[in-house]
Scaffold this motif. Structure first.
Motif, PDB file in Angstrom:
ATOM      1  N   CYS A  29       0.843  -1.193   0.000  1.00 42.74           N
ATOM      2  CA  CYS A  29       0.000   0.000   0.000  1.00 42.74           C
ATOM      3  C   CYS A  29       0.882   1.248   0.000  1.00 42.74           C
ATOM      4  CB  CYS A  29      -0.919   0.005   1.223  1.00 42.74           C
ATOM      5  SG  CYS A  29      -2.172   1.301   1.120  1.00 42.74           S
ATOM      6  N   HIS A  51     -11.774   4.991   0.189  1.00 41.58           N
ATOM      7  CA  HIS A  51     -11.556   4.981   1.641  1.00 41.58           C
ATOM      8  C   HIS A  51     -11.571   6.412   2.185  1.00 41.58           C
ATOM      9  CE1 HIS A  51      -8.274   4.139   4.956  1.00 41.58           C
ATOM     10  NE2 HIS A  51      -9.431   4.507   5.452  1.00 41.58           N
ATOM     11  N   ILE A  88      -1.101  -4.772   6.218  1.00 46.14           N
ATOM     12  CA  ILE A  88       0.145  -4.464   5.498  1.00 46.14           C
ATOM     13  C   ILE A  88       1.407  -4.770   6.301  1.00 46.14           C
ATOM     14  CG2 ILE A  88      -0.889  -2.714   3.985  1.00 46.14           C
ATOM     15  CD1 ILE A  88       0.170  -0.596   5.978  1.00 46.14           C
TER      16      ILE A  88
HETATM   17  S1  SF4 Z   1      -6.296   0.741   5.506  1.00 49.40           S
HETATM   18 FE1  SF4 Z   1      -6.216   0.608   3.279  1.00 49.40          FE
HETATM   19  S2  SF4 Z   1      -5.230   2.534   2.662  1.00 49.40           S
HETATM   20 FE2  SF4 Z   1      -4.797   2.278   4.806  1.00 49.40          FE
HETATM   21  S3  SF4 Z   1      -2.804   1.212   4.876  1.00 49.40           S
HETATM   22 FE3  SF4 Z   1      -4.405  -0.361   4.987  1.00 49.40          FE
HETATM   23  S4  SF4 Z   1      -4.688  -1.012   2.901  1.00 49.40           S
HETATM   24 FE4  SF4 Z   1      -3.624   0.976   2.823  1.00 49.40          FE
END
Ligand code: SF4
Ligand code: SF4
Length: 389
Positions: free
Chosen positions: A38, A130, A48
């Motif tokens: 990301c 988002h 992540i």
């Molecule tokens: S919530 Fe979504 S935008 Fe935020 S770090 Fe995780 S994957 Fe990336």
């Protein structure tokens, strides 16, 4: 990321067919995570926290299409990571749309404006951007200033080009109901639908302090819905799911309703919780011990009220009891009075922690694949050299 849901899709026919076929467990939405990399590092994100060798892995376009065919769900949500980082994302989406899958491409929108040319507007495609709240709140949630403005600009650009856009908000503790209500007013002005879900308490998220428990979630959503009386907020959820968030329904989750496929395989038991992987969708459905998951059964599920576990439950409930669903739609969400009974947590089994083990296993596979690829390359080069000689 939270994912938008059923309102836009004609899922009733599919549900009815599964019921007529007597199927006990069936998927509604495939959660396809073609990569974990990301370009943001949100404090509440549990997706992540992997070593680079894993973050650099991608599912191929063919693997993505195979997953959609194998699973058969009418809708495919593509979260991540950030799917717009994937070099084949345009092709992946085209292939899914060609299969007449409803595709929800979930993005933090940092790359959306730049990459709009990769996509064509279609009734089968919508972007789910988002946004966790208004400017200050969102920029704090994603740990980077300016992201809210870029996301809003990308939403406007995508809408101007004829794409359908929704926003998805993950709600954490400490977000006042009044601010959430203002955010919902803002989305109405922006002309986008909204999906909202309480953040799941990911064990790998950097911020462990702000996940809502079930009691706080229900109280907060009651307060928000009370502020929304008479307003026309455009939720991408079924009425019964919203009623559940407000504490008016005692539901158990349906973990197989939104199965997750990522670079590890088919994730057991659900999109939120990685407790092992299956090689095929069939294996996932047949070998997962479904009865050992869910609130009241497993410690890691104690506070979960996320839409990916409970929206499928609400959809099935609406099918079995359409009058109740209609009543909620007509009357609106009840925001006062006693709540439905809460699930007893006293007999839940303790959490198991296998994240590191899974990561090590995947890293060994990656190293083995790389060694094999290097051997094959060397053999091909030797063959070419000997042919030339
Ligand atoms: S919530 Fe979504 S935008 Fe935020 S770090 Fe995780 S994957 Fe990336
Ligand atoms: S309660 Fe259900 S949906 Fe939530 S994490 Fe547990 S198994 Fe998944």
């Amino acid at each position: 990321m939270a994912i938008p849901f059923f309102k836009e899709i004609r899922i009733g026919g599919y549900l009815m067919k599964q019921k007529l076929l007597g199927r006990k467990r069936y998927p509604l939405v495939l959660m396809l995570e073609p990569l974990f990399r990301c370009n943001l590092a949100c404090v509440g994100c549990g997706k992540i926290d992997y070593p680079d060798a894993i973050l650099n892995r991608r599912m191929t376009a063919q693997e993505c299409w195979d997953a959609a065919d194998e699973c058969g769900a009418p809708m495919v949500a593509i979260p991540g990571g950030e799917p717009l980082i994937h070099k084949e994302i345009g092709e992946i989406v085209r292939g899914l749309v060609a299969r007449k899958k409803f595709v929800s491409l979930c993005t933090n929108a940092l790359l959306l404006e730049k990459k709009l040319d990769l996509f064509e507007p279609s009734p089968y495609l919508f972007f789910s951007v988002h946004l966790d709240g208004l400017k200050d709140h969102h920029d704090k949630a994603v740990s980077q200033k300016g992201v809210f403005d870029r996301a809003v600009s990308a939403i406007k650009a995508a809408k101007a080009r004829g794409f359908t856009v929704n926003v998805n908000a993950t709600i954490f503790d400490g977000h006042p109901a009044e601010e959430i209500a203002k955010f919902l007013d803002f989305t109405t002005e922006l002309g986008v639908g909204v999906s909202m879900s309480p953040g799941y308490a990911y064990e790998r998220a950097p911020d462990q302090e702000h996940f809502l428990n079930r009691t706080k979630t229900k109280k907060l959503f009651r307060d928000v819905f009370a502020l929304g009386k008479g307003k026309k907020w455009n939720f991408m959820h079924s009425g019964l799911f919203l009623d559940f968030l407000a504490g008016n329904q005692s539901y158990e989750c349906t973990p197989w309703g939104m199965p997750a496929r990522n670079i590890f395989g088919w994730q057991k038991p659900c999109y939120l919780l990685g407790e092992g992987y299956a090689k095929t969708f069939k294996e996932l459905m047949e070998t997962t011990d479904w009865d050992s998951y869910g609130t009241g059964k497993y410690e890691k599920c104690a506070n979960c009220m996320a839409h990916c576990g409970y929206e499928p439950t609400a959809a099935t409930a609406a099918l079995s009891n359409p009058l109740k669903a209609m009543w909620v739609a007509l009357r609106g969400i009840k925001t006062t009075g006693p709540m439905a009974p809460e699930i007893d947590l006293s007999k839940q089994r303790p959490a198991q922690y296998i994240f590191s083990e899974q990561v090590q296993k995947k890293l060994s596979e990656i190293r083995r694949d790389e060694a094999l690829a290097a051997q094959q390359k060397a053999a091909a080069a030797a063959q070419k050299a000997s042919t030339a000689a």
